[in-house]
Design an enzyme around this catalytic site. Sequence first.
Site, PDB file in Angstrom:
ATOM      1  CG  HIS A   1      23.538 -14.685 -32.615  1.00  9.72           C
ATOM      2  ND1 HIS A   1      24.317 -13.553 -32.745  1.00  9.72           N
ATOM      3  CD2 HIS A   1      24.318 -15.591 -31.982  1.00  9.72           C
ATOM      4  CE1 HIS A   1      25.502 -13.766 -32.222  1.00  9.72           C
ATOM      5  NE2 HIS A   1      25.535 -15.007 -31.741  1.00  9.72           N
TER       6      HIS A   1
ATOM      7  CG  HIS B   1      23.342 -14.859 -23.805  1.00  7.47           C
ATOM      8  ND1 HIS B   1      23.831 -16.155 -23.752  1.00  7.47           N
ATOM      9  CD2 HIS B   1      24.299 -14.115 -24.428  1.00  7.47           C
ATOM     10  CE1 HIS B   1      25.039 -16.173 -24.297  1.00  7.47           C
ATOM     11  NE2 HIS B   1      25.345 -14.960 -24.726  1.00  7.47           N
TER      12      HIS B   1
END
Length: 173
Positions: free
Chosen positions: A34, A116
């Site tokens: 995620h 990220h």
Amino acid sequence: MRYGIAIFPSKKIQDEANSYRKRYDPHYALIPPHITMKEAFEADEEEIENKIIPELKRIAKDTDPFSIAIYKASTFSPVTNTIYLKVENSEEIASLNEKLHSENLPGAKEFSFVPHITIAQKLSDEEFSDVHGSLSMLKFDLHDTIDRFQLLYQLENGAWSVYETFRLGQEEQ
């Protein structure tokens, strides 16, 4: 209860991230790959239902779907031995992050936003050096369209589960 907000990318990107996470991320079983949009925060059920969810619906409605691209792995070294797939920062993802940190939502922003997907963390210095060395030579060419974000809650065992999904650019269902 602890809540957070994240974007789950497409299965293709999740599969790529999981190919590394299985070996290098002790949180592999707790949450799928995620992009964290809002760090964990505390809220009660009433606050979630009456304040936070209406605000998240408004933010989602006012945000159009957008594209992301991932071209390389990067790291938070020397702060931590965390390695991640670097999501190219764009005006759209940065804007969504800012909206999710408005005064209308709990939880202060602790760190600068670096979009990220974590693929390795809590590595020893030697392991970090080896894994980062090999991943830094790889080139990625991953693209995705982001059309939703999720409000998550943390279970007693530390795992995260989706509380509600918010579709971008759409009126409430």
